[in-house]
Design a protein around this motif. Sequence first.
Motif, short mmCIF file in Angstrom:
data_model
loop_
_atom_site.label_atom_id
_atom_site.label_comp_id
_atom_site.label_asym_id
_atom_site.label_seq_id
_atom_site.Cartn_x
_atom_site.Cartn_y
_atom_site.Cartn_z
N UNK A 1 0.78 -1.23 0.00
CA UNK A 1 0.00 0.00 0.00
C UNK A 1 0.81 1.28 0.00
N UNK B 1 -5.25 8.49 1.55
CA UNK B 1 -6.55 7.90 1.91
C UNK B 1 -7.35 7.52 0.67
N UNK C 1 -5.90 4.31 -0.83
CA UNK C 1 -6.28 3.15 -0.02
C UNK C 1 -7.75 2.78 -0.22
N UNK C 2 -8.59 3.80 -0.36
CA UNK C 2 -10.02 3.53 -0.59
C UNK C 2 -10.23 2.85 -1.94
N UNK D 1 -9.24 -0.74 -1.56
CA UNK D 1 -10.27 -1.49 -0.82
C UNK D 1 -11.48 -1.76 -1.72
N UNK D 2 -11.83 -0.76 -2.52
CA UNK D 2 -12.96 -0.93 -3.43
C UNK D 2 -12.67 -2.01 -4.46
N UNK E 1 -10.57 -4.45 -4.14
CA UNK E 1 -10.50 -5.74 -3.47
C UNK E 1 -11.90 -6.29 -3.22
N UNK E 2 -12.79 -5.39 -2.81
CA UNK E 2 -14.18 -5.79 -2.54
C UNK E 2 -14.85 -6.27 -3.84
N UNK F 1 1.16 -5.41 3.70
CA UNK F 1 0.02 -5.96 2.95
C UNK F 1 0.28 -5.71 1.48
#
Lengths: 109, 178
Positions: A25, A41, A44-45, A48-49, A51-52, A71
């Motif tokens: 990251x 930020x 990272x968002x 995460x999006x 990854x989801x 990670x």
Amino acid sequence: MATQLKKGTLELCVIALLSHREWYGYELTQELNKELVVKDATIYLILQRLEKAGFVHSYIKQIEQTTKMRKYYLLSEEGKIKLQELTTEWESLKSIVAQCITQGGLKNE
Amino acid sequence: MSKYDYIYRLRMNLSQYHGNIDEIIKNYETIIDEMLDEGLSMEQIIQRLGSPAVLADEIIDEFKLSYRKKTETPKWTSIILLICAIVFAFPIITIIITLLGSIFGTIIGAIGGVFSSFIIWGIPEASLLTKLTVSITSLASSISALIIWYFLMYWIIKLCLKFVGWLKHTITNLLGGL
């Protein structure tokens, strides 16, 4: 660089970078901040999006000879397909914008 | 702010929303650990990620987290509160009736005071000083008594209305639940 321009292309930049190799990251945020000024930020968002949505996988890896953990993110098969789609859209958009700038109009293909 | 404070505040901000909050928090713990390992201070990390409140807002927006509804009071709690309210209400009602009764006494006394401040001027035997003293003190005490009672009754009525409103709401919910 204009915020709106950055927003639209950041996801493509992240996926494109991940297509070449795995990144952790912080490393990814540092790379993108070399040329773009982006809040960590936000990156990272996006990670995460992605990854989801299943375009990116992650795993935790211990750095050799230390107790530090990182990670790492890597592109999934779905992510590779997504990259192809985004790249096609990008090429198309690039051409449209170039026509607007240089020719002052758009040709109907 | 320490890492634990940051994570705690982030969790508090997100706890009001539905979603896999534990997973989100774990993610950010990893991110902060990574940044600390790279040599960044918490101040620098907060600058990059934003404050816990700002980051929470971005997470809520990004993942479209829905707000949790406030939990309803359990039925048995409402029943007990209602019984307590009814029992408690009796002495309150008595006090209110007493106060209402005394307001009339005060009003009558105030009217009498105002009258006496004028009547004294009709008594030839009273000296000017007496007339002035009686007039001023009668008027002043009548007016101040009325003002004090006005505000007292205003607050008493407001409290009563609130109490009645709560009682009505609780009874409605209980009857609705039954």
